[in-house]
Scaffold this motif. Structure first.
Motif, PDB file in Angstrom:
ATOM      1  N   VAL A  83       0.911  -1.268   0.160  1.00 39.90           N
ATOM      2  CA  VAL A  83      -0.142   0.104  -0.274  1.00 39.90           C
ATOM      3  C   VAL A  83       1.071   1.231  -0.161  1.00 39.90           C
ATOM      4  O   VAL A  83       0.565   2.170  -0.731  1.00 39.90           O
ATOM      5  N   ILE A  84       1.946   1.222   0.728  1.00 38.58           N
ATOM      6  CA  ILE A  84       2.646   2.422   0.843  1.00 38.58           C
ATOM      7  C   ILE A  84       3.303   2.517  -0.375  1.00 38.58           C
ATOM      8  O   ILE A  84       3.945   3.730  -0.873  1.00 38.58           O
ATOM      9  N   LEU A  85       3.950   1.371  -1.021  1.00 37.36           N
ATOM     10  CA  LEU A  85       4.689   1.522  -2.246  1.00 37.36           C
ATOM     11  C   LEU A  85       3.839   1.991  -3.375  1.00 37.36           C
ATOM     12  O   LEU A  85       4.029   2.945  -4.160  1.00 37.36           O
ATOM     13  N   PHE A  86       2.615   1.669  -3.323  1.00 35.96           N
ATOM     14  CA  PHE A  86       1.678   1.876  -4.553  1.00 35.96           C
ATOM     15  C   PHE A  86       1.110   3.350  -4.325  1.00 35.96           C
ATOM     16  O   PHE A  86       0.948   3.964  -5.412  1.00 35.96           O
ATOM     17  N   LEU A 142      -6.391   2.544  -4.319  1.00 32.49           N
ATOM     18  CA  LEU A 142      -5.424   2.473  -3.181  1.00 32.49           C
ATOM     19  C   LEU A 142      -6.226   2.451  -1.843  1.00 32.49           C
ATOM     20  O   LEU A 142      -5.878   1.989  -0.907  1.00 32.49           O
ATOM     21  N   LEU A 143      -7.165   3.455  -1.782  1.00 34.68           N
ATOM     22  CA  LEU A 143      -8.025   3.752  -0.680  1.00 34.68           C
ATOM     23  C   LEU A 143      -8.751   2.619  -0.469  1.00 34.68           C
ATOM     24  O   LEU A 143      -8.966   2.164   1.159  1.00 34.68           O
ATOM     25  N   ILE A 144      -9.334   2.015  -1.085  1.00 32.58           N
ATOM     26  CA  ILE A 144     -10.388   0.511  -0.884  1.00 32.58           C
ATOM     27  C   ILE A 144      -9.205  -0.461  -0.170  1.00 32.58           C
ATOM     28  O   ILE A 144      -9.494  -0.928   0.817  1.00 32.58           O
ATOM     29  N   ALA A 145      -8.167  -0.672  -0.750  1.00 37.80           N
ATOM     30  CA  ALA A 145      -6.958  -1.653  -0.316  1.00 37.80           C
ATOM     31  C   ALA A 145      -6.476  -1.075   0.883  1.00 37.80           C
ATOM     32  O   ALA A 145      -6.431  -1.916   1.935  1.00 37.80           O
ATOM     33  N   GLN A 146      -6.430  -0.062   1.137  1.00 32.89           N
ATOM     34  CA  GLN A 146      -5.865   0.690   2.501  1.00 32.89           C
ATOM     35  C   GLN A 146      -6.696   0.252   3.580  1.00 32.89           C
ATOM     36  O   GLN A 146      -6.361  -0.267   4.668  1.00 32.89           O
ATOM     37  N   LEU A 147      -8.070   0.371   3.145  1.00 32.33           N
ATOM     38  CA  LEU A 147      -9.160   0.426   3.993  1.00 32.33           C
ATOM     39  C   LEU A 147      -9.252  -1.158   4.667  1.00 32.33           C
ATOM     40  O   LEU A 147      -9.402  -1.822   5.666  1.00 32.33           O
ATOM     41  N   ILE A 148      -8.965  -2.225   3.633  1.00 36.79           N
ATOM     42  CA  ILE A 148      -9.170  -3.504   3.923  1.00 36.79           C
ATOM     43  C   ILE A 148      -7.841  -3.915   4.426  1.00 36.79           C
ATOM     44  O   ILE A 148      -8.045  -4.719   5.464  1.00 36.79           O
ATOM     45  N   ILE A 149      -6.765  -3.534   4.118  1.00 35.83           N
ATOM     46  CA  ILE A 149      -5.422  -4.096   4.705  1.00 35.83           C
ATOM     47  C   ILE A 149      -5.087  -3.385   5.956  1.00 35.83           C
ATOM     48  O   ILE A 149      -4.868  -4.054   6.961  1.00 35.83           O
ATOM     49  N   MET A 150      -5.357  -2.121   6.056  1.00 36.11           N
ATOM     50  CA  MET A 150      -4.766  -1.499   7.289  1.00 36.11           C
ATOM     51  C   MET A 150      -6.139  -0.923   8.287  1.00 36.11           C
ATOM     52  O   MET A 150      -5.954  -0.485   9.359  1.00 36.11           O
ATOM     53  N   TRP A 155      -7.965  11.113   8.372  1.00 39.90           N
ATOM     54  CA  TRP A 155      -8.420  12.183   7.874  1.00 39.90           C
ATOM     55  C   TRP A 155      -7.521  13.206   7.074  1.00 39.90           C
ATOM     56  O   TRP A 155      -8.058  14.001   6.476  1.00 39.90           O
ATOM     57  N   THR A 156      -6.353  13.000   7.327  1.00 37.20           N
ATOM     58  CA  THR A 156      -5.293  13.739   6.579  1.00 37.20           C
ATOM     59  C   THR A 156      -5.400  13.746   5.045  1.00 37.20           C
ATOM     60  O   THR A 156      -4.621  14.711   4.645  1.00 37.20           O
ATOM     61  N   ILE A 157      -6.045  12.619   4.681  1.00 38.71           N
ATOM     62  CA  ILE A 157      -6.222  12.778   3.245  1.00 38.71           C
ATOM     63  C   ILE A 157      -6.874  13.791   2.555  1.00 38.71           C
ATOM     64  O   ILE A 157      -6.620  14.185   1.394  1.00 38.71           O
ATOM     65  N   ALA A 234       2.521  10.729   3.323  1.00 42.04           N
ATOM     66  CA  ALA A 234       2.355  11.255   4.862  1.00 42.04           C
ATOM     67  C   ALA A 234       0.848  11.484   5.029  1.00 42.04           C
ATOM     68  O   ALA A 234       0.138  11.107   6.076  1.00 42.04           O
ATOM     69  N   VAL A 235       0.214  12.067   3.917  1.00 42.90           N
ATOM     70  CA  VAL A 235      -1.415  12.459   4.191  1.00 42.90           C
ATOM     71  C   VAL A 235      -2.174  11.203   4.094  1.00 42.90           C
ATOM     72  O   VAL A 235      -3.155  11.248   4.857  1.00 42.90           O
ATOM     73  N   ILE A 236      -1.892  10.347   2.973  1.00 46.02           N
ATOM     74  CA  ILE A 236      -2.837   9.226   2.612  1.00 46.02           C
ATOM     75  C   ILE A 236      -2.596   7.951   3.636  1.00 46.02           C
ATOM     76  O   ILE A 236      -3.624   7.513   4.437  1.00 46.02           O
ATOM     77  N   VAL A 237      -1.437   7.637   4.050  1.00 43.51           N
ATOM     78  CA  VAL A 237      -1.285   6.549   4.733  1.00 43.51           C
ATOM     79  C   VAL A 237      -0.882   6.775   6.248  1.00 43.51           C
ATOM     80  O   VAL A 237      -1.344   6.078   7.164  1.00 43.51           O
ATOM     81  N   PHE A 238       0.237   7.584   6.660  1.00 43.23           N
ATOM     82  CA  PHE A 238       0.655   7.705   7.932  1.00 43.23           C
ATOM     83  C   PHE A 238      -0.302   8.897   8.785  1.00 43.23           C
ATOM     84  O   PHE A 238       0.276   8.966   9.768  1.00 43.23           O
TER      85      PHE A 238
END
Length: 276
Positions: A83-86, A142-150, A155-157, A234-238
């Motif tokens: 996810v981070i790489l993508f 990416l957001l769908i995958a992030q929601l499933i995986i993480m 909210w910083t998105i 930073a804003v999407i993942v962290f």
């Protein structure tokens, strides 16, 4: 006095040209997106399945084969590295597609170049719009995958546009320069292919800047993609907000590149028809 007037003139010409031809830009961008998949069985659906396939490959290779973990891993979940790489790859892919296409844009649209009344400056904008459309689909996946995986999307998105606007502005300026220079330097497209490969391996795509020795970190930070890739993650993942100081600096530099690119394009376009 004349220099100041000329500067103001180009600033006004840039904004007015985009606004004046906004409908034409939209229609031609739409036509290019549809035309990209014309004749294929799945059609526009490929714009969804391509990034989905890439995310699947990243997840398998890095989480299953290499069992890799990011230097600033959040919770060590199975597909976190992918996810981070993508997230970083989306930014790089926008850049790569635009930069590799830019030198040949005028050559590929010779029929428009030889039309006196056609606004040639919008052709690089159309190429950028095409890249952004596919990036938008990739971001959705990416957001769908992030929601499933993480399990969450920070909210910083909401601050993502703050990162992307300077990126798009600078990229547009570079595309105008390359589109104009490509008319006179046919080898430029080959050089851009090499340059994007070098930038891919010297960008913080497969590792965070913090993973490097401190002595090397300032040098990698000089990579123009480093800031945008790191801040997007930073804003999407962290869940971190962009640095105000870095944002102001990036915005100022992006505006300079944008205007320099547009000015260069407008001053060199007079010779396009003669060369082509």
């Amino acid at each position: 006095m004349s220099n100041k007037s000329e500067h103001s003139l180009f600033s006004f010409s840039l904004t007015s040209s985009i606004w004046k031809y906004r409908e034409l830009i939209f229609k031609m961008t739409h036509r290019e997106i549809i035309g990209r998949y014309r004749g294929s069985i799945m059609g526009l659906a490929w714009s969804f399945f391509n990034p989905l396939l890439m995310l699947t490959v990243y997840t398998f290779v890095f989480s299953v084969v290499f069992k890799a973990k990011w230097g600033a891993s959040l919770n060590g979940s199975r597909g976190e590295f992918a996810v981070i790489l993508f997230a970083g790859m989306i930014i790089f892919n926008i850049f790569s597609e635009c930069i590799n296409r830019a030198p040949n844009l005028m050559i590929a649209n010779t029929n428009y170049v030889k039309k006196v009344v056609f606004p040639l400056e919008i052709i690089p904008l159309i190429a950028l719009g095409n890249a952004l459309f596919h990036a938008l689909i990739s971001f959705s996946i990416l957001l769908i995958a992030q929601l499933i995986i993480m399990g969450e999307i920070p909210w910083t998105i909401l601050a993502l546009p703050i990162v992307l606007i300077p990126f798009i502005a600078a990229l547009m300026g570079v595309c105008w320069i390359l589109a104009a220079a490509g008319v006179y330097m046919r080898d430029l497209s080959q050089l851009m292919g090499i340059a994007t490969t070098v930038l891919m391996f010297t960008s913080p795509l497969f590792f965070p800047i913090s993973a490097l020795p401190e002595a090397l970190q300032p040098y990698l930070s000089l990579n123009p993609l480093a800031y945008f890739i790191e801040e997007t993650r930073a804003v999407i993942v962290f869940g971190e907000l962009p640095s105000l100081k870095n944002f102001i600096l990036a915005s100022v530099l992006s505006l300079v590149v944008l205007e320099c690119g547009f000015t260069f394009f407008q001053k060199t376009r007079k010779g396009f028809a003669d060369v082509l």
